[in-house]
Motif scaffolding. Structure first.
Motif, PDB file in Angstrom:
ATOM      1  N   LEU A 177      -8.099 -18.694 -27.931  1.00 19.50           N
ATOM      2  CA  LEU A 177      -8.209 -17.490 -28.744  1.00 19.50           C
ATOM      3  C   LEU A 177      -8.763 -16.323 -27.933  1.00 19.50           C
ATOM      4  CD1 LEU A 177      -7.831 -16.335 -31.595  1.00 19.50           C
ATOM      5  CD2 LEU A 177     -10.196 -17.005 -32.080  1.00 19.50           C
ATOM      6  N   ALA A 178      -9.749 -16.606 -27.076  1.00 17.82           N
ATOM      7  CA  ALA A 178     -10.307 -15.552 -26.213  1.00 17.82           C
ATOM      8  C   ALA A 178      -9.235 -14.990 -25.291  1.00 17.82           C
ATOM      9  CB  ALA A 178     -11.472 -16.108 -25.396  1.00 17.82           C
ATOM     10  N   ARG A 179      -8.384 -15.876 -24.754  1.00 18.11           N
ATOM     11  CA  ARG A 179      -7.305 -15.418 -23.883  1.00 18.11           C
ATOM     12  C   ARG A 179      -6.278 -14.595 -24.664  1.00 18.11           C
ATOM     13  NH1 ARG A 179      -6.333 -17.654 -18.985  1.00 18.11           N
ATOM     14  NH2 ARG A 179      -4.916 -15.862 -18.878  1.00 18.11           N
TER      15      ARG A 179
ATOM     16  N   ALA B 229     -16.200 -32.725 -30.047  1.00 17.90           N
ATOM     17  CA  ALA B 229     -16.232 -31.508 -30.862  1.00 17.90           C
ATOM     18  C   ALA B 229     -16.225 -30.264 -29.993  1.00 17.90           C
ATOM     19  CB  ALA B 229     -17.476 -31.506 -31.760  1.00 17.90           C
ATOM     20  N   TRP B 230     -17.033 -30.277 -28.920  1.00 16.78           N
ATOM     21  CA  TRP B 230     -17.069 -29.115 -28.043  1.00 16.78           C
ATOM     22  C   TRP B 230     -15.785 -28.975 -27.237  1.00 16.78           C
ATOM     23  CZ3 TRP B 230     -19.781 -25.354 -29.298  1.00 16.78           C
ATOM     24  CH2 TRP B 230     -21.085 -25.475 -29.780  1.00 16.78           C
TER      25      TRP B 230
ATOM     26  N   ILE C  87      -1.764 -22.836 -29.032  1.00 20.12           N
ATOM     27  CA  ILE C  87      -3.002 -23.615 -29.175  1.00 20.12           C
ATOM     28  C   ILE C  87      -3.959 -22.909 -30.133  1.00 20.12           C
ATOM     29  CG2 ILE C  87      -5.078 -24.406 -27.961  1.00 20.12           C
ATOM     30  CD1 ILE C  87      -3.301 -24.828 -25.491  1.00 20.12           C
ATOM     31  N   ALA C  88      -4.064 -21.588 -30.000  1.00 22.98           N
ATOM     32  CA  ALA C  88      -4.959 -20.831 -30.871  1.00 22.98           C
ATOM     33  C   ALA C  88      -4.520 -20.901 -32.325  1.00 22.98           C
ATOM     34  CB  ALA C  88      -5.021 -19.367 -30.405  1.00 22.98           C
TER      35      ALA C  88
ATOM     36  N   GLY D 154     -11.823 -25.578 -26.242  1.00 20.85           N
ATOM     37  CA  GLY D 154     -10.419 -25.368 -25.905  1.00 20.85           C
ATOM     38  C   GLY D 154      -9.748 -24.385 -26.853  1.00 20.85           C
ATOM     39  N   GLY D 155      -9.996 -24.565 -28.159  1.00 18.52           N
ATOM     40  CA  GLY D 155      -9.387 -23.672 -29.143  1.00 18.52           C
ATOM     41  C   GLY D 155      -9.883 -22.249 -29.022  1.00 18.52           C
TER      42      GLY D 155
END
Length: 473
Positions: free
Chosen positions: A57-59, A46-47, A401-402, A52-53
């Motif tokens: 999104l942060a990037r 889960a983590w 990916i996001a 990763g997701g």
């Protein structure tokens, strides 16, 4: 005076906004949430998915902050630039109302924590709890009205203070680590569901604890340097991810999964009490109160800022762009806290107010996140100055990916919360009608009209479901 306030938050303060926004109620509830759903293996998976997701999104937020410095307030501005006015409004409204609901969950957890020592607070939704929370809402309200800089400074101090108990919790559990117990909890023997279902059950809470990742982006108009926005986002995300993974995994090394699942929230208190005795519960409870109050301060700032910025960009009625002499968007703050007050009162009729507010906050925030990721992807596909050839593949991969992650999370939330979100989006569109009427502009383009019709259909289904008992809050 407003000009004196703008662009004065340095990198440490912006990191404090990110960490202060993310480290709140959610991290203190992680042990029981994971223990009731999965074992060590499922938690790790889960983590890995969530980390990763959310990293992608942060990037995306970082890349957009660098490539589109003219877009302030991040979340809704990116959605509008990518998908039009109504999508921008939905992102702004969804993010704003979701943030307000998240603030309600903070008060519920505060009173639930106090309920372990003062029974009249119950699980955080008694009359006494609601009355006390109401006093707290308006005390913070008048503090923020005194100025953004003062509130941001207090947030930075509180952020440091609330991380200390979490770090000590981790260190104590590392010293008490029992490898054989950790191995026994590996495959989630307490839950009879398959591994995929175990992982799915934890997904919305991982979204909830990551909400706030865009804190620096939302407040970018106050940054000393635009480059600090992206740096603060990544530093804050990495730091908080490490804390959350350890807080959720280490309890498996000191307690059985069944015992973890049976803990009262905030479950971190029960875990530490099991290891060191009753003082551990008091220690964590004090840390939680500091943490949640600090997070509430950060999110009160963000709620008002989003509504103000949307109004300033003609996506909300002009009344929300009014500022007081201290440079605070006062009308937006009054409306935001009024909404929080109404939701706090509504918890009286909820069977599990904290879980309801947690999951609904997650779903409401996912729609804006999906639109941001989609804008990052379309920008990377276009190339040019906004996505140079040497970084285009990287940008496309991260944004792709996001998009997949946030889209999957919207679906994983389930039909119940999608309908409840429509119950808010459809009537909330009245603010969009108001803003367009003020500006004398056409309300919808054709495809936007279909989007509004879908929101209305979902709202109608939610009303019917609640009336007939199909949906339970």
């Amino acid at each position: 005076m407003a000009q004196d306030v703008e662009r004065k938050l340095g990198l440490p303060a912006l990191i404090g906004m990110v960490v202060g926004s993310m480290v709140g109620a959610g991290i203190f509830s992680l042990p029981r949430t994971f223990g009731g759903a999965t074992g060590v293996a499922g938690a790790v998976i889960a983590w890995a998915i969530a980390g990763g997701g959310m990293y992608a999104l942060a990037r995306v937020f970082q890349i957009l902050a660098e490539r589109k410095p003219d877009l302030d307030a991040g979340v809704f501005a990116y959605a509008k630039a990518g998908f039009g006015d109504y999508a921008g409004f939905l992102a702004a409204f969804g993010y704003w109302i979701g943030s307000c609901i998240g603030n309600v969950s903070y008060w519920v957890l505060i009173k639930s924590t106090l309920g372990a020592f003062f029974p009249f607070f119950g699980d955080g939704n008694t009359v006494a709890a609601i009355a006390t929370a109401s006093v707290g809402i308006w005390a913070f309200h008048f503090l923020i009205l005194k100025g953004v800089q003062q509130a941001a400074f207090i947030n930075a101090v509180v952020t440091v203070a609330k991380v200390i108990p979490i770090v000590l919790f981790i260190l104590i559990l590392l010293l008490a680590f029992k490898a054989d117990l950790f191995r026994a909890n590996l495959w989630g023997s307490f839950s009879h569901a398959g591994l995929f279902e175990q992982v799915r059950r934890t997904m919305l809470v991982t979204v909830f604890v990551f909400i706030g990742i865009e804190g620096a982006s939302v407040y970018s108009r106050h940054a000393q340097r635009r480059s600090h926005v992206g740096a603060a986002t990544l530093i804050g995300f990495t730091s908080v991810l490490m804390l959350m993974v350890l807080v959720s995994l280490l309890p498996y090394a000191v307690m059985t999964q069944a015992d973890i699942a049976g803990l009262r929230q905030p479950s971190m208190a029960g875990v530490l009490a099991h290891v060191v005795g009753p003082w551990g519960a008091v220690f964590v409870s004090v840390g939680l109160l500091i943490s949640v109050l600090g997070a509430y301060l950060a999110w009160s700032l963000i709620c008002a800022e989003v509504l103000f910025a949307a109004s300033r960009n003609n996506d909300m009625p002009a009344v929300f762009s009014r500022m007081n002499r201290n440079g605070v968007p006062s009308t937006a703050l009054w409306v935001s806290n009024g909404v929080v007050q109404l939701f706090v009162i509504s918890t009286y009729w909820s069977s599990d107010a904290f879980a309801l507010m947690l999951n609904l906050t997650s779903v409401m925030s996912l729609v804006p996140y999906l639109l941001v990721a989609g804008y990052g992807f379309t920008l990377a596909r276009r190339g040019g100055a906004h996505s140079p050839a040497e970084t285009r593949r990287r940008d496309l991969t991260l944004a792709g990916i996001a998009v997949v992650y946030t889209g999957f999370m919207v679906l994983a939330g389930g039909t119940k919360y999608m309908l409840l979100s429509a119950l808010l989006y459809a009537p909330g569109t009245a603010l969009y009608f108001w803003a367009r009427a003020e500006q004398g502009r056409r309300v919808f383009r054709r495809w936007e009209l279909w989007l509004f019709a879908a929101a209305c259909a979902g709202c109608f289904a939610a009303v019917v479901g609640l009336g007939r008992g199909w949906l339970v809050i």
